[in-house]
Enzyme design. Structure first.
Site, PDB file in Angstrom:
ATOM      1  N   LYS A   1       0.879  -1.171   0.000  1.00  0.00           N
ATOM      2  CA  LYS A   1       0.000   0.000   0.000  1.00  0.00           C
ATOM      3  C   LYS A   1       0.918   1.222   0.000  1.00  0.00           C
ATOM      4  O   LYS A   1       2.069   1.129   0.443  1.00  0.00           O
ATOM      5  CB  LYS A   1      -0.862   0.003   1.273  1.00  0.00           C
ATOM      6  CG  LYS A   1      -2.130   0.811   1.174  1.00  0.00           C
ATOM      7  CD  LYS A   1      -3.306  -0.015   0.691  1.00  0.00           C
ATOM      8  CE  LYS A   1      -4.547   0.849   0.551  1.00  0.00           C
ATOM      9  NZ  LYS A   1      -5.725   0.097   0.163  1.00  0.00           N
TER      10      LYS A   1
ATOM     11  N   ASP B   1      -7.011   4.489  -4.355  1.00  0.00           N
ATOM     12  CA  ASP B   1      -7.569   4.445  -2.996  1.00  0.00           C
ATOM     13  C   ASP B   1      -8.049   5.869  -2.682  1.00  0.00           C
ATOM     14  O   ASP B   1      -8.120   6.730  -3.565  1.00  0.00           O
ATOM     15  CB  ASP B   1      -6.518   3.932  -1.996  1.00  0.00           C
ATOM     16  CG  ASP B   1      -7.149   3.426  -0.699  1.00  0.00           C
ATOM     17  OD1 ASP B   1      -7.608   2.279  -0.670  1.00  0.00           O
ATOM     18  OD2 ASP B   1      -7.192   4.176   0.289  1.00  0.00           O
TER      19      ASP B   1
HETATM   20  P1  NAD Z   1     -16.959   5.889  -1.384  1.00  0.00           P
HETATM   21  O1  NAD Z   1     -16.079   7.003  -1.007  1.00  0.00           O
HETATM   22  O2  NAD Z   1     -17.558   5.857  -2.758  1.00  0.00           O
HETATM   23  O3  NAD Z   1     -18.168   5.762  -0.341  1.00  0.00           O
HETATM   24  C1  NAD Z   1     -18.039   5.948   1.025  1.00  0.00           C
HETATM   25  C2  NAD Z   1     -19.346   6.540   1.523  1.00  0.00           C
HETATM   26  O4  NAD Z   1     -19.323   6.577   2.952  1.00  0.00           O
HETATM   27  C3  NAD Z   1     -19.586   7.962   1.032  1.00  0.00           C
HETATM   28  O5  NAD Z   1     -20.891   8.074   0.494  1.00  0.00           O
HETATM   29  C4  NAD Z   1     -19.433   8.800   2.314  1.00  0.00           C
HETATM   30  O6  NAD Z   1     -20.224   9.968   2.299  1.00  0.00           O
HETATM   31  C5  NAD Z   1     -19.892   7.808   3.355  1.00  0.00           C
HETATM   32  N1  NAD Z   1     -19.468   8.124   4.719  1.00  0.00           N
HETATM   33  C6  NAD Z   1     -18.273   8.620   5.153  1.00  0.00           C
HETATM   34  N2  NAD Z   1     -18.272   8.765   6.489  1.00  0.00           N
HETATM   35  C7  NAD Z   1     -19.498   8.347   6.926  1.00  0.00           C
HETATM   36  C8  NAD Z   1     -20.099   8.247   8.186  1.00  0.00           C
HETATM   37  N3  NAD Z   1     -19.454   8.606   9.310  1.00  0.00           N
HETATM   38  N4  NAD Z   1     -21.361   7.769   8.262  1.00  0.00           N
HETATM   39  C9  NAD Z   1     -22.035   7.382   7.151  1.00  0.00           C
HETATM   40  N5  NAD Z   1     -21.511   7.480   5.917  1.00  0.00           N
HETATM   41  C10 NAD Z   1     -20.262   7.951   5.794  1.00  0.00           C
HETATM   42  O7  NAD Z   1     -16.091   4.562  -1.115  1.00  0.00           O
HETATM   43  P2  NAD Z   1     -16.380   3.102  -1.681  1.00  0.00           P
HETATM   44  O8  NAD Z   1     -15.557   2.860  -2.890  1.00  0.00           O
HETATM   45  O9  NAD Z   1     -17.843   2.859  -1.711  1.00  0.00           O
HETATM   46  O10 NAD Z   1     -15.728   2.208  -0.518  1.00  0.00           O
HETATM   47  C11 NAD Z   1     -16.385   2.051   0.722  1.00  0.00           C
HETATM   48  C12 NAD Z   1     -15.444   1.407   1.705  1.00  0.00           C
HETATM   49  O11 NAD Z   1     -15.031   0.134   1.207  1.00  0.00           O
HETATM   50  C13 NAD Z   1     -14.153   2.191   1.945  1.00  0.00           C
HETATM   51  O12 NAD Z   1     -13.769   2.028   3.285  1.00  0.00           O
HETATM   52  C14 NAD Z   1     -13.150   1.497   1.037  1.00  0.00           C
HETATM   53  O13 NAD Z   1     -11.830   1.631   1.527  1.00  0.00           O
HETATM   54  C15 NAD Z   1     -13.617   0.060   1.114  1.00  0.00           C
HETATM   55  N6  NAD Z   1     -13.263  -0.754  -0.048  1.00  0.00           N
HETATM   56  C16 NAD Z   1     -13.618  -0.357  -1.281  1.00  0.00           C
HETATM   57  C17 NAD Z   1     -13.263  -1.150  -2.383  1.00  0.00           C
HETATM   58  C18 NAD Z   1     -13.661  -0.753  -3.778  1.00  0.00           C
HETATM   59  O14 NAD Z   1     -13.512  -1.587  -4.677  1.00  0.00           O
HETATM   60  N7  NAD Z   1     -14.174   0.425  -4.011  1.00  0.00           N
HETATM   61  C19 NAD Z   1     -12.556  -2.340  -2.188  1.00  0.00           C
HETATM   62  C20 NAD Z   1     -12.237  -2.729  -0.882  1.00  0.00           C
HETATM   63  C21 NAD Z   1     -12.591  -1.926   0.180  1.00  0.00           C
END
Ligand code: NAD
Length: 355
Positions: A86, A120
């Protein structure tokens, strides 16, 4: 007399036996970045680059150490021939420029393929395209640039599979009909998860601090709760899909559910106290690095140049069985589910390090 200092950088790196940490610096551009390579035993270290305005550089180092280790476990459990890495770029996104991103890409290139980056937090598709101009060691690219595109679909599908497997473990059936599921964070992954859940007639509640993302779900049969009242109801499943650390000593005082299973990385505030509290509260915790592997499965296929979306989804579907194996291991060995997942991930790495 020894000159060794306690709490040195090497002590931190030794804790989880990281292979290599690379500090990247370009004062003209304001670039400060750390590439963390936890393990390359199973293959090249793959993991995204995050840009964050850490309060201190030490916090940035700690984040990259935690995140790269989790990537090793994630790849190992998913059965991939890739290791864990990472990178973090330290600073406010205001300093991000084409030049800075490309300079960072040069540092990745210097590692000759030992570390492959992806997207990320606070890194855009455009950033990846700039990185690609300087190094081939980048994955998660859009289809028109030879990649498999947005990995949030496989990630959401994997989490959905993990939830079904956990529900089956508790109730004997994996049907989600009428199950009360809270999705915390309806961004790219959370919204797609909501659609899978609604297709099965689950009773879905969502919470997000960004109302625009909730509006993208308008017209769907969902209940919306504010962050203040998020834990006021009982749920069968809580699915953290926002940021890390939401499962902590404070939130666990309010949480009432049977299962916690979501996409967010590093959901548990710590690896010792929190898993024990979960066990005492009889909450089945499905480790994040076990069920959010859809994204790494997708970018791994790019890394090995096998651009086949069906293969990605087929492999992601196996998360259902992998959850079952971890839950069985946890019961057979009287370990928390988190400890079992870590043990199984480490075992595969250890087995391969002998070869
Ligand atoms: P994203 O940024 O599109 O969505 C995250 C959402 O969470 C946003 O809508 C944001 O407003 C909301 N949020 C932030 N803080 C909050 C809170 N305190 N309460 C409620 N909502 C809140 O990210 P994503 O791509 O949907 O990923 C979501 C999670 O999954 C992240 O932690 C990411 O690291 C993890 N993840 C994503 C992937 C991927 O393929 N995108 C893969 C593995 C892990």
């Amino acid at each position: 007399m020894s000159n060794h200092q306690n709490n040195s950088v090497f002590e931190k790196i030794n804790g989880d036996n990281h292979e290599q940490i690379v500090f990247c610096n370009d004062s003209t551009l304001g670039l400060k970045a750390i590439i963390g390579i936890h393990s390359t035993v199973l293959g090249p270290a793959i993991g995204g680059t995050r840009m964050w305005d850490y309060v201190t550089d030490e916090k940035g180092l700690q984040d990259v150490l935690n995140l790269s280790k989790a990537m090793s476990y994630k790849s190992s459990l998913a059965g991939l021939n890739s290791g864990g890495g990472k990178a973090v770029i330290i600073g406010n996104t205001k300093i991000k420029s084409e030049k800075l991103v490309k300079r960072f890409a040069n540092f990745i290139n210097d590692l000759g393929g030992k570390y492959w980056t992806a997207q990320d937090v606070n890194m855009s598709t455009q950033d990846l395209i700039w990185i690609k101009e300087k190094t081939k060691y980048v994955v998660g690219l859009p289809k028109e640039h030879g990649g498999l595109g947005d990995s949030s679909s496989p990630t959401a599908f994997g989490v959905y599979m993990g939830i079904k497997s956990a529900v089956k473990h508790i109730s004997g059936s994996d049907s989600l009909t009428d199950k009360k599921v809270l999705v915390q964070g309806v961004g790219n992954v959370g919204r797609k998860l909501v659609n899978h859940l609604l297709d099965e007639n689950a009773k879905v509640t969502v919470c997000d601090i960004n109302t625009n993302n909730i509006e993208l779900l308008s017209g769907k049969n969902i209940t919306v709760v504010s962050p203040e009242e998020i834990y006021d109801s009982n749920y069968n499943v809580i699915s953290p899909c926002a940021l890390g650390g939401t499962v902590n000593i404070n939130s666990l005082e309010k949480i009432n559910c049977e299962i916690i299973a979501g996409a967010a990385n590093n959901q548990l505030e710590d690896d010792e106290l929190v898993p024990d509290i979960l066990q005492k509260k009889n909450i089945l915790y499905i480790p994040d690095f076990l069920i959010n592997a859809g994204g790494i499965i997708s970018v791994y296929h790019e890394q090995i140049n096998d651009i086949d979306y069906k293969k990605v989804m087929d492999m992601t579907e196996l998360i259902y069985d992998k959850v079952n194996s971890v839950l069985k291991h946890s019961e057979d060995n009287s370990l928390t589910t988190n400890a079992s997942a870590i043990r199984l991930a480490k075992d595969r790495i250890k087995e391969n390090s002998k070869k």
